[in-house]
Design a protein around this motif. Structure first.
Motif, short mmCIF file in Angstrom:
data_model
loop_
_atom_site.label_atom_id
_atom_site.label_comp_id
_atom_site.label_asym_id
_atom_site.label_seq_id
_atom_site.Cartn_x
_atom_site.Cartn_y
_atom_site.Cartn_z
N THR A 92 0.81 -1.22 0.00
CA THR A 92 0.00 0.00 0.00
C THR A 92 0.84 1.27 0.00
N GLY A 93 2.14 1.17 -0.24
CA GLY A 93 2.98 2.36 -0.18
C GLY A 93 3.07 3.09 -1.52
N ALA A 94 3.62 4.32 -1.46
CA ALA A 94 3.74 5.15 -2.66
C ALA A 94 4.65 4.52 -3.70
N LEU A 95 5.72 3.83 -3.27
CA LEU A 95 6.64 3.25 -4.26
C LEU A 95 5.94 2.21 -5.12
N SER A 96 4.99 1.48 -4.52
CA SER A 96 4.22 0.52 -5.32
C SER A 96 3.16 1.23 -6.14
N ALA A 97 2.42 2.14 -5.48
CA ALA A 97 1.26 2.75 -6.15
C ALA A 97 1.67 3.69 -7.27
N TYR A 98 2.81 4.38 -7.11
CA TYR A 98 3.17 5.42 -8.08
C TYR A 98 4.41 5.07 -8.90
N TRP A 99 4.81 3.80 -8.87
CA TRP A 99 6.07 3.41 -9.51
C TRP A 99 6.11 3.81 -10.99
N ASP A 100 5.03 3.53 -11.71
CA ASP A 100 5.01 3.86 -13.14
C ASP A 100 5.15 5.36 -13.36
N ARG A 101 4.38 6.12 -12.57
CA ARG A 101 4.39 7.57 -12.73
C ARG A 101 5.73 8.17 -12.33
N MET A 102 6.36 7.57 -11.31
CA MET A 102 7.66 8.07 -10.88
C MET A 102 8.70 7.88 -11.97
N GLN A 103 8.58 6.79 -12.72
CA GLN A 103 9.56 6.49 -13.76
C GLN A 103 9.21 7.14 -15.08
N GLU A 104 7.97 7.59 -15.22
CA GLU A 104 7.49 8.13 -16.49
C GLU A 104 7.79 7.19 -17.63
N TYR A 105 7.47 5.93 -17.43
CA TYR A 105 7.71 4.94 -18.46
C TYR A 105 6.86 5.25 -19.69
N SER A 106 7.47 5.17 -20.87
CA SER A 106 6.75 5.46 -22.11
C SER A 106 6.47 4.17 -22.87
N LEU A 107 5.22 3.92 -23.19
CA LEU A 107 4.85 2.72 -23.93
C LEU A 107 5.41 2.74 -25.33
N LEU A 108 5.49 3.91 -25.95
CA LEU A 108 5.90 4.01 -27.35
C LEU A 108 7.39 3.76 -27.53
#
Ligand SMILES: [Zn+2]
Length: 436
Positions: A92-108
């Motif tokens: 339930t922590g931020a590192l799990s919940a926001y991991w994608d957003r923190m990395q700004e991973y791009s699908l393209l």
């Protein structure tokens, strides 16, 4: 001719197969692409990220070779249920919940930004340290502080906690659970705030009625015991005395339908999201074997269970004239999102009662020095094994310090004695942080 038809059919099937396979791949890529891209890079994609508190204090940081937390051990432990960890142990922590957003991973492109991404939370690490050490090393419990005007959560701590820097050290039982969001407790007398709201709205002559307490009250064939002999009381006095005999009568006067509707409308039966991090639903009996059980439920005993976060939402709405500012964990410039949770006139009445509690019964000069305009309710919830959960919840009715709070000490004893001092230390620190 027959041969050509067969060949055409085969090509068609082949084409369909390829289209199906490609579709499946794209769907899976969208769903799991980040994990594929990051698989060979270990913990992350190679880009860095940083999780910070509202003042810029570093809570966690990572890059291609490193997954780190605050250098300060007290901060790591106090903030563990906010940060979570890189191994998703708390869930339930931020590192799990926001991991994608923190990395700004791009699908393209399948990559992330190369600059470390700053991700800022609403919490104040210093207030969290104060809150965690007020709850205590050796106790189990939860404490939250929220700005009821903006919805920003300033402190969220749960004990026992975990030092995430060392995965080898054994942790205390249930330490990974965030008791603020992921646990429910018998509420005891803090539930009288809900029973009172039902009565304010659905017992027309409530303000002119008196309720007698002779130390016990028999309803059906069940005796309801009180902590004292309170005599004749108004509803305000019954709240301040936290009188079980009076609230048994008040619950029955309001009736099951009113009580259930208020419990449900105020959100005690639903799970929520604190900016994407889920909370658990509480429970309230849906069938009663008659008035004795209704009376017990209105006192907060029976089988009632409440999540601390749900109680915080409720008192925060009472503080804000009935309007709930959506609780937030991610710092943003966006204005507060307000929805009505409690009728304005009901909120006003409850606020007066909670202020009256403090002034007449909680000895604020000794118990809450330096804290003005405190409105609160205690709870001492019997667990059935002789111990009690200690609750203390409320807010400051003060635009300079618009804070709502909830404290629960598991099997901690009396609400005012065990949970009150925790609230005092958090509120004193929050007021000092604002410059007094
Ligand atoms: Zn009483």
């Amino acid at each position: 001719m027959k041969k050509i038809t067969t060949r055409a059919l085969s090509v068609l099937l082949l084409a369909l197969g390829i289209i199906f396979g490609m579709t499946l791949f794209v769907l899976r890529y969208v769903d799991e692409g980040r994990d594929w891209a990051l698989y060979f890079a270990g913990a992350n994609s190679g880009a860095g990220g940083e999780l910070r508190d509202r003042n810029g204090e570093l809570l966690a940081s990572f890059d291609a070779t490193r997954s780190a937390f605050s250098a300060d051990g007290e901060t790591r432990v106090a903030c563990y249920h906010i940060t979570g960890d890189y191994w998703d142990r708390s869930g339930t922590g931020a590192l799990s919940a926001y991991w994608d957003r923190m990395q700004e991973y791009s699908l393209l492109s399948g990559t992330t930004k190369k600059e470390p991404r700053q991700f800022t939370l609403t919490v104040d690490a210093s207030l969290c340290r104060t809150a965690y050490f007020a709850v205590g090393y050796n106790r189990r419990g939860a404490a939250m502080l929220m700005n009821y005007r903006t919805g920003e959560v300033l402190a969220m701590v749960s004990a026992p906690s975990v030092d995430p820097i060392n995965g080898e050290v054994p942790v205390a039982e249930s330490a990974f659970i965030n008791r603020c969001l992921s646990a429910t407790f018998a509420p005891g007398s803090v539930f009288k705030l809900v029973t009172a709201a039902a009565a304010i709205e659905d017992v027309p002559d409530l303000s002119s009625r008196s309720f007698l307490c002779e130390g016990e009250y028999t309803i059906g064939s069940v005796d309801i015991h009180c902590t004292g002999v309170h005599g004749w009381q108004s509803v305000e006095q019954a709240m301040a005395n936290s009188c079980n005999c009076a609230f048994a009568q008040i619950a029955v006067a309001a009736g099951y339908n009113s009580l259930y509707r208020h419990v449900k409308d105020y959100g005690f039966l639903d799970g929520y999201e604190l900016d994407g991090i889920p909370s658990v639903a509480g429970s309230y009996r849906t069938e009663f074997a008659g008035n004795p059980e209704l009376a017990w439920s209105g006192i907060g005993q029976s089988t009632d269970l409440v999540c601390p976060f749900a109680m915080l939402r409720y008192v925060a709405a009472i503080a804000n004239d009935g309007m709930l500012a959506r609780p937030r964990l991610i710092l943003t410039d966006e204005p507060a999102e307000l929805t009505r949770l409690v009728e304005a006139s009901t909120a006003k009445k409850l606020k007066e009662m909670m202020s009256y509690n403090v002034v007449t019964h909680y000895d604020p000069a000794n118990n809450f020095p330096g804290i003005s305009h405190l409105c609160a309710k205690t709870g001492t919830a019997e667990t059935g094994d002789g111990s009690s959960h200690a609750w203390f919840t409320g807010f400051l009715d003060d635009p300079s310090h618009p804070y709502a709070f909830v404290v629960v000490i598991e099997r901690g004893g009396g609400g005012l004695q065990a949970a009150g001092p925790v609230a005092r230390r958090i509120l004193q620190a929050a007021i000092a942080r604002d410059g007094g």
